[in-house]
Design a protein around this motif. Structure first.
Motif, mmCIF file in Angstrom:
data_model
loop_
_atom_site.group_PDB
_atom_site.id
_atom_site.type_symbol
_atom_site.label_atom_id
_atom_site.label_comp_id
_atom_site.label_asym_id
_atom_site.label_seq_id
_atom_site.Cartn_x
_atom_site.Cartn_y
_atom_site.Cartn_z
ATOM 1 N N GLY A 107 -7.948 -17.591 10.667
ATOM 2 C CA GLY A 107 -8.400 -18.335 8.544
ATOM 3 C C GLY A 107 -9.519 -16.787 8.439
ATOM 4 O O GLY A 107 -9.943 -16.803 7.749
ATOM 5 N N LEU A 108 -8.654 -15.637 8.872
ATOM 6 C CA LEU A 108 -9.394 -13.878 7.997
ATOM 7 C C LEU A 108 -8.943 -13.619 7.412
ATOM 8 O O LEU A 108 -8.374 -12.947 8.428
ATOM 9 C CB LEU A 108 -10.319 -13.586 9.333
ATOM 10 C CG LEU A 108 -11.710 -14.664 9.932
ATOM 11 C CD1 LEU A 108 -11.669 -13.569 11.148
ATOM 12 C CD2 LEU A 108 -12.783 -14.990 8.836
ATOM 13 N N PRO A 109 -8.686 -13.516 6.468
ATOM 14 C CA PRO A 109 -8.274 -11.734 6.112
ATOM 15 C C PRO A 109 -8.323 -10.171 6.506
ATOM 16 O O PRO A 109 -9.222 -10.122 7.168
ATOM 17 C CB PRO A 109 -9.081 -11.317 4.392
ATOM 18 C CG PRO A 109 -10.266 -12.450 4.420
ATOM 19 C CD PRO A 109 -10.906 -12.895 5.559
ATOM 20 N N VAL A 110 -7.626 -9.991 7.014
ATOM 21 C CA VAL A 110 -7.382 -7.953 7.108
ATOM 22 C C VAL A 110 -7.345 -7.297 6.412
ATOM 23 O O VAL A 110 -6.665 -7.262 5.634
ATOM 24 C CB VAL A 110 -6.188 -8.623 7.833
ATOM 25 C CG1 VAL A 110 -6.630 -7.305 9.342
ATOM 26 C CG2 VAL A 110 -6.846 -9.039 9.464
ATOM 27 N N LEU A 111 -8.236 -6.232 6.009
ATOM 28 C CA LEU A 111 -7.885 -5.391 5.563
ATOM 29 C C LEU A 111 -7.672 -3.865 6.892
ATOM 30 O O LEU A 111 -8.257 -3.828 7.734
ATOM 31 C CB LEU A 111 -9.465 -4.826 5.094
ATOM 32 C CG LEU A 111 -10.153 -5.032 3.816
ATOM 33 C CD1 LEU A 111 -10.203 -6.474 4.149
ATOM 34 C CD2 LEU A 111 -10.770 -4.287 2.860
ATOM 35 N N MET A 112 -6.697 -3.607 6.415
ATOM 36 C CA MET A 112 -6.742 -1.821 7.753
ATOM 37 C C MET A 112 -6.432 -0.670 6.950
ATOM 38 O O MET A 112 -5.711 -0.587 5.724
ATOM 39 C CB MET A 112 -5.000 -2.404 7.415
ATOM 40 C CG MET A 112 -4.441 -1.245 9.107
ATOM 41 S SD MET A 112 -2.465 -1.465 9.270
ATOM 42 C CE MET A 112 -1.638 -0.989 7.932
ATOM 43 N N VAL A 137 3.553 -0.938 13.395
ATOM 44 C CA VAL A 137 3.098 -1.024 12.274
ATOM 45 C C VAL A 137 3.187 -1.845 11.670
ATOM 46 O O VAL A 137 2.811 -2.844 11.331
ATOM 47 C CB VAL A 137 2.891 0.146 11.820
ATOM 48 C CG1 VAL A 137 1.986 0.330 10.298
ATOM 49 C CG2 VAL A 137 2.102 1.249 12.986
ATOM 50 N N GLU A 138 4.885 -1.795 11.810
ATOM 51 C CA GLU A 138 5.751 -2.432 11.166
ATOM 52 C C GLU A 138 5.733 -3.471 11.022
ATOM 53 O O GLU A 138 5.485 -4.571 9.817
ATOM 54 C CB GLU A 138 7.257 -2.302 11.125
ATOM 55 C CG GLU A 138 8.165 -2.890 10.327
ATOM 56 C CD GLU A 138 9.518 -2.280 10.563
ATOM 57 O OE1 GLU A 138 10.604 -2.875 10.500
ATOM 58 O OE2 GLU A 138 9.731 -1.009 11.596
ATOM 59 N N ASP A 139 5.923 -4.494 12.266
ATOM 60 C CA ASP A 139 5.641 -5.378 12.593
ATOM 61 C C ASP A 139 3.927 -6.525 12.734
ATOM 62 O O ASP A 139 4.466 -7.406 12.298
ATOM 63 C CB ASP A 139 5.997 -6.254 14.361
ATOM 64 C CG ASP A 139 7.360 -5.374 14.318
ATOM 65 O OD1 ASP A 139 8.343 -5.958 13.831
ATOM 66 O OD2 ASP A 139 7.797 -5.624 15.440
ATOM 67 N N PHE A 140 3.314 -5.426 13.349
ATOM 68 C CA PHE A 140 1.305 -5.960 12.389
ATOM 69 C C PHE A 140 1.729 -5.879 11.047
ATOM 70 O O PHE A 140 1.343 -7.876 10.239
ATOM 71 C CB PHE A 140 0.700 -5.035 12.992
ATOM 72 C CG PHE A 140 -0.809 -5.498 12.323
ATOM 73 C CD1 PHE A 140 -1.541 -6.182 13.180
ATOM 74 C CD2 PHE A 140 -1.299 -4.619 11.528
ATOM 75 C CE1 PHE A 140 -2.934 -6.552 13.324
ATOM 76 C CE2 PHE A 140 -2.908 -5.407 11.675
ATOM 77 C CZ PHE A 140 -3.088 -6.679 11.781
ATOM 78 N N THR A 141 2.279 -5.304 9.739
ATOM 79 C CA THR A 141 2.014 -5.440 8.478
ATOM 80 C C THR A 141 3.029 -6.396 8.725
ATOM 81 O O THR A 141 2.479 -7.465 7.922
ATOM 82 C CB THR A 141 2.647 -4.578 8.035
ATOM 83 O OG1 THR A 141 1.903 -2.765 8.199
ATOM 84 C CG2 THR A 141 2.417 -3.920 6.636
ATOM 85 N N ALA A 142 3.754 -6.881 8.664
ATOM 86 C CA ALA A 142 4.672 -7.632 8.500
ATOM 87 C C ALA A 142 4.253 -9.773 9.337
ATOM 88 O O ALA A 142 4.478 -10.027 7.905
ATOM 89 C CB ALA A 142 6.173 -8.063 8.584
ATOM 90 N N LEU A 143 3.635 -9.537 9.914
ATOM 91 C CA LEU A 143 2.899 -10.785 10.364
ATOM 92 C C LEU A 143 1.817 -10.843 9.482
ATOM 93 O O LEU A 143 1.314 -11.779 9.290
ATOM 94 C CB LEU A 143 2.312 -9.965 11.923
ATOM 95 C CG LEU A 143 1.992 -11.139 12.795
ATOM 96 C CD1 LEU A 143 2.843 -12.827 12.713
ATOM 97 C CD2 LEU A 143 1.711 -10.775 14.095
ATOM 98 N N GLU A 144 0.686 -9.836 8.914
ATOM 99 C CA GLU A 144 0.056 -10.007 9.003
ATOM 100 C C GLU A 144 -0.608 -9.488 7.369
ATOM 101 O O GLU A 144 -2.068 -10.472 6.882
ATOM 102 C CB GLU A 144 -1.292 -9.277 9.521
ATOM 103 C CG GLU A 144 -2.031 -9.459 11.184
ATOM 104 C CD GLU A 144 -2.348 -11.202 11.363
ATOM 105 O OE1 GLU A 144 -3.272 -11.746 10.630
ATOM 106 O OE2 GLU A 144 -2.198 -12.101 11.967
ATOM 107 N N SER A 145 0.568 -9.381 7.059
ATOM 108 C CA SER A 145 0.319 -8.192 5.674
ATOM 109 C C SER A 145 -1.355 -7.971 4.681
ATOM 110 O O SER A 145 -1.860 -8.352 4.096
ATOM 111 C CB SER A 145 0.677 -9.888 4.817
ATOM 112 O OG SER A 145 2.040 -10.501 4.857
ATOM 113 N N PRO A 146 -1.912 -7.311 6.141
ATOM 114 C CA PRO A 146 -3.001 -6.812 5.682
ATOM 115 C C PRO A 146 -3.205 -5.225 4.251
ATOM 116 O O PRO A 146 -2.573 -5.274 3.707
ATOM 117 C CB PRO A 146 -3.747 -5.469 6.704
ATOM 118 C CG PRO A 146 -2.002 -5.213 7.068
ATOM 119 C CD PRO A 146 -0.914 -6.312 6.784
#
Length: 167
Positions: A107-112, A137-146
């Motif tokens: 439940g926390l926003p992610v900044l990358m 990186v592609e999977d992480f970005t798709a999962l978290e939408s940082p």
């Protein structure tokens, strides 16, 4: 060991990951050393407080978070490092200092940091000081939408070599 909640989260979202066991490593640079990789491949989570909100900032292990840049990325809010007391209970089952960057799970926003976007894969803390996760990186970005932004301090003291073209 990586908490089962994290493993289930990634499996339910169909995110492939590799697990890497290693000798106990507390800092992100120690993690890189234990895995025999450059610190640029390891991404560390830094928990920040901005206003009344916590957020996860994901940056290269080699870099230092720039809180002013974080504040700008969050709309000119004042940002500071969160205290352990503020976030210890937000990551159940995780060792303190091994917070994973899976903000949607917690439940926390992610900044990358934008420098991580050019990597092929990331080595991440996932709740343990003795095991890391590798995800693309592609999977992480798709999962978290940082939210991507420049989040680190400029590196200084780089060695500059000038080649004299004249004998």
């Amino acid at each position: 060991m990586i908490p089962e909640t994290i493993q289930h989260y990634l499996q339910q979202q169909h995110v492939p990951f590799l697990r890497h066991w290693h000798p106990r490593a507390v800092t992100a640079q120690e993690l890189a050393q234990a895995l025999h990789v450059t610190g640029y491949r390891v991404a560390k989570s830094v928990i920040v407080s901005a206003g009344e909100r916590l957020c996860i900032c994901l940056i290269p292990a080699t870099d230092t978070l720039d809180l002013e840049k974080v504040g700008e990325a969050l709309g000119n809010r004042e940002a500071r490092l969160a205290t352990e007391e503020e976030f210890a209970n937000r990551f159940p089952g995780c060792e303190l200092g091994a917070e994973p960057p899976f903000g949607k799970l917690y439940g926390l926003p992610v900044l990358m940091d934008e420098s991580l976007a050019v990597a092929e894969d990331l080595l991440l803390r996932a709740g343990s000081h003795e095991e890391a996760l590798e995800v693309s990186v592609e999977d992480f970005t798709a999962l978290e939408s940082p939210q991507r932004a420049s989040l680190t301090q400029e590196r200084t003291g780089r060695l500059v070599v000038h080649h004299d073209l004249h004998p």
